[in-house]
Design a protein around this motif. Structure first.
Motif, PDB file in Angstrom:
ATOM      1  N   SER A 190      -4.293  -1.075  -5.505  1.00 20.22           N
ATOM      2  CA  SER A 190      -3.879  -1.696  -4.249  1.00 20.22           C
ATOM      3  C   SER A 190      -5.094  -2.212  -3.476  1.00 20.22           C
ATOM      4  O   SER A 190      -5.112  -3.356  -3.016  1.00 20.22           O
ATOM      5  CB  SER A 190      -3.098  -0.672  -3.415  1.00 20.22           C
ATOM      6  N   ILE A 203      -3.254   3.439  -6.171  1.00 24.88           N
ATOM      7  CA  ILE A 203      -3.873   3.274  -4.853  1.00 24.88           C
ATOM      8  C   ILE A 203      -5.163   2.457  -4.979  1.00 24.88           C
ATOM      9  O   ILE A 203      -5.419   1.542  -4.193  1.00 24.88           O
ATOM     10  CB  ILE A 203      -4.137   4.650  -4.209  1.00 24.88           C
ATOM     11  N   PRO A 215       0.821  -1.222   0.000  1.00 23.20           N
ATOM     12  CA  PRO A 215       0.000   0.000   0.000  1.00 23.20           C
ATOM     13  C   PRO A 215       0.858   1.277   0.000  1.00 23.20           C
ATOM     14  O   PRO A 215       0.512   2.260  -0.645  1.00 23.20           O
ATOM     15  CB  PRO A 215      -0.819  -0.109   1.290  1.00 23.20           C
TER      16      PRO A 215
END
Length: 172
Positions: free
Chosen positions: A89, A86, A64
């Motif tokens: 992720s 992001i 992350p």
């Protein structure tokens, strides 16, 4: 007409779903053993350290932060966007945990003890996350590149995904 990205996503989902069904039916055991025999012919301290480094960047406690750093880098470079890595992720985390609700493949004997849904080996969370984040980063910047640069970028993405998968098999 369906966009190329949508077709890629749908194709990837179909492949992952097919693999999940094959794993759930225990149809992949012979292939797993054959691949592991090829990967483990000789243990090497140098290869082990390379595998650990590759695997570390895709660790669930690390990726992350890697995704956030890459997203920030993309945003600073382009002046916009940067949320793709992001989102990838979080998407990888959801796909990984969601798949493990239905597919219960045992981990290799040398993998150590894991708890909860992490006690299952399919899909590889490391490889899923590395692939998703790499594809998201490449997707964010590919429109700014020439055809030759895009081909090189996607080759690097594929090599990264394969390398993380190799590292997970080598370390087990």
């Amino acid at each position: 007409m369906t966009s190329p990205r949508a077709m890629t996503v749908l194709s990837s989902a179909a492949i992952a779903g097919g693999l999940g069904i094959a794993v759930k039916r225990d149809s992949t055991t012979a292939i797993n053993r054959a691949v592991r025999k090829r990967i483990h012919p000789r243990r090497s301290p140098a290869l082990r350290s390379v595998a650990k480094g590759m695997s570390y960047l895709a660790d669930p406690h690390v990726y992350p932060f890697v995704a956030a750093a890459l997203g920030l880098l993309v945003h600073r470079t382009k002046g916009e966007g940067g949320l793709g890595p992001i989102a990838a992720s979080f998407g990888a985390l959801a796909v990984d945990n969601g798949t493990r609700l239905f597919v219960h493949q045992r981990r290799p004997p040398k993998a150590g003890r894991h708890h909860g849904r992490n006690r299952y080996g399919y899909p590889s969370g490391h490889t899923t996350a590395a692939t998703a984040i790499a594809i998201a980063c490449a997707g964010e910047i590919s429109d700014q590149l020439s055809h030759r640069e895009r081909m090189a970028l996607w080759t690097v993405v594929a090599a990264l995904s394969i390398s993380v998968g190799w590292s997970r098999l080598y370390l087990d």
